[in-house]
Design a protein around this motif. Sequence first.
Motif, PDB file in Angstrom:
ATOM      1  N   THR A   1       3.282   1.684  -1.911  1.00 33.98           N
ATOM      2  CA  THR A   1       3.690   1.890  -3.307  1.00 33.98           C
ATOM      3  C   THR A   1       2.512   2.000  -4.257  1.00 33.98           C
ATOM      4  N   TYR A   2       1.453   1.258  -3.982  1.00 29.31           N
ATOM      5  CA  TYR A   2       0.313   1.191  -4.888  1.00 29.31           C
ATOM      6  C   TYR A   2      -0.951   1.729  -4.218  1.00 29.31           C
ATOM      7  N   ASP A   3      -1.868   2.269  -5.017  1.00 30.99           N
ATOM      8  CA  ASP A   3      -3.099   2.833  -4.452  1.00 30.99           C
ATOM      9  C   ASP A   3      -4.086   1.721  -4.092  1.00 30.99           C
ATOM     10  N   ASP A   4      -5.159   2.117  -3.420  1.00 33.03           N
ATOM     11  CA  ASP A   4      -6.146   1.151  -2.938  1.00 33.03           C
ATOM     12  C   ASP A   4      -6.781   0.370  -4.087  1.00 33.03           C
ATOM     13  N   ARG A   5      -7.004   1.034  -5.187  1.00 36.88           N
ATOM     14  CA  ARG A   5      -7.643   0.353  -6.329  1.00 36.88           C
ATOM     15  C   ARG A   5      -6.752  -0.766  -6.847  1.00 36.88           C
TER      16      ARG A   5
ATOM     17  N   SER B   1       0.812  -1.217   0.000  1.00 36.44           N
ATOM     18  CA  SER B   1       0.000   0.000   0.000  1.00 36.44           C
ATOM     19  C   SER B   1       0.845   1.267   0.000  1.00 36.44           C
TER      20      SER B   1
END
Length: 414
Positions: free
Chosen positions: A350-354, A348
């Motif tokens: 590094t990457y968004d929730d979607r 999380s």
Amino acid sequence: MWDKLLDRFLKGMMVADRLSLTYPDGSTRDYGPDTGATAHLEISDAATLRSIILNPDLGLGEGYMDGKIIPRNCTLDDVLTIIVRNRFKGTIPPWMLMANRARFHMRRFIQNNAPTASRKNVAHHYDISDDLYRLFLDQDMQYSCAYFVHDDMSLEEAQIAKKAHIAGKLCLEPGMHVLDIGCGWGGMALTLARDYGCRVTGITLSKNQLATAKHRAKAEGLSDQIEFRLQDYRHTEGTFDRIVSVGMLEHVGVPNFGTYFNRVAELLDPDGVALIHTIGRSAPPMTHSSWINKYIFPGGYVPSLSELAPAMEQSGLWQMDIEVWRLHYAKTIRHWRDRFDAHLDEISATYDDRFVRMFRYYLTVCIMAFEQQMQGVYHLQLAHKRDAVPLTRDYLYDAATPAAASIMHERRQA
């Protein structure tokens, strides 16, 4: 309008379990008998209802990714188990059947997978970031089905056992030249060079995988035995004593099965053996998941054996053995998802929730495919000569790498 259509759809589909659905207006309706498993979904907007009606597979996946579809007092496993289990048991509205048939007949265009398209498709998934995959794969970065000889094997042990089982089917001898089609991050090639004394040429279309594989070979002092290339199987030249391909046939596409098996036949030495490890359906062909095709594996397809058989037959190769692995991949992906969940904080960051919801949905829906649908893994052992391997499978259970043999010995002694 859309809520009425979805209501009609679910009334016909849900025949074995109970699904409770809360609509955007706050009303909740129950579908299916008051027996079996139960799950509760909440849909927060009308646009998601419309998406589900137009394409249930895509609409459900996108709705979950966008946070518009939320499991309530249950897990995503509970929801998808019920949906997958009931989708072929109940009645599907005519408009959905027509749309599904249209998508089925479009697959030859969707899966054309010419060399340029294939490289783009591979980059979409495999060139995200090696760091992401390191968080949930085993230490060797095997991104394919493991082989659980015992239920309580660790993921690392099961992946070692997988490689040993494949190596046994290849009937390797030191000095043999092996072509690894779709070599991934190099784990299979490294194993065959290090533990069996083979020369290996590994080909991939992923730049990330190529760089990591080369680095690993250099770090292990195996660069003189292994050559990794950024190359399409259609452009590979030469003759090889053995050919192995693990988890790559799923990216070939229906229009190219003939080309694929013909190339295996052309590249394989007259005395050679090939082992193709692929996901497959133990049922008639069906439409590939629209959601998986859009977000995870563009151009990918899980073939039925009936689709592969004509291409194998026309290649002139002997089908030496066809083995089917059931539930091994479900167990493998459950290990991956557990590790993914254990590293959610890192992911999380590094990457968004979607993206996180997308990737977790991908892992979960794949588990369901292997646990609830007619999906497994095929091992296709092929050769030019009918006596290229022993006449029974007995030889396989003496053929193992030292590491795998040690694991099996310890398990038997426990």
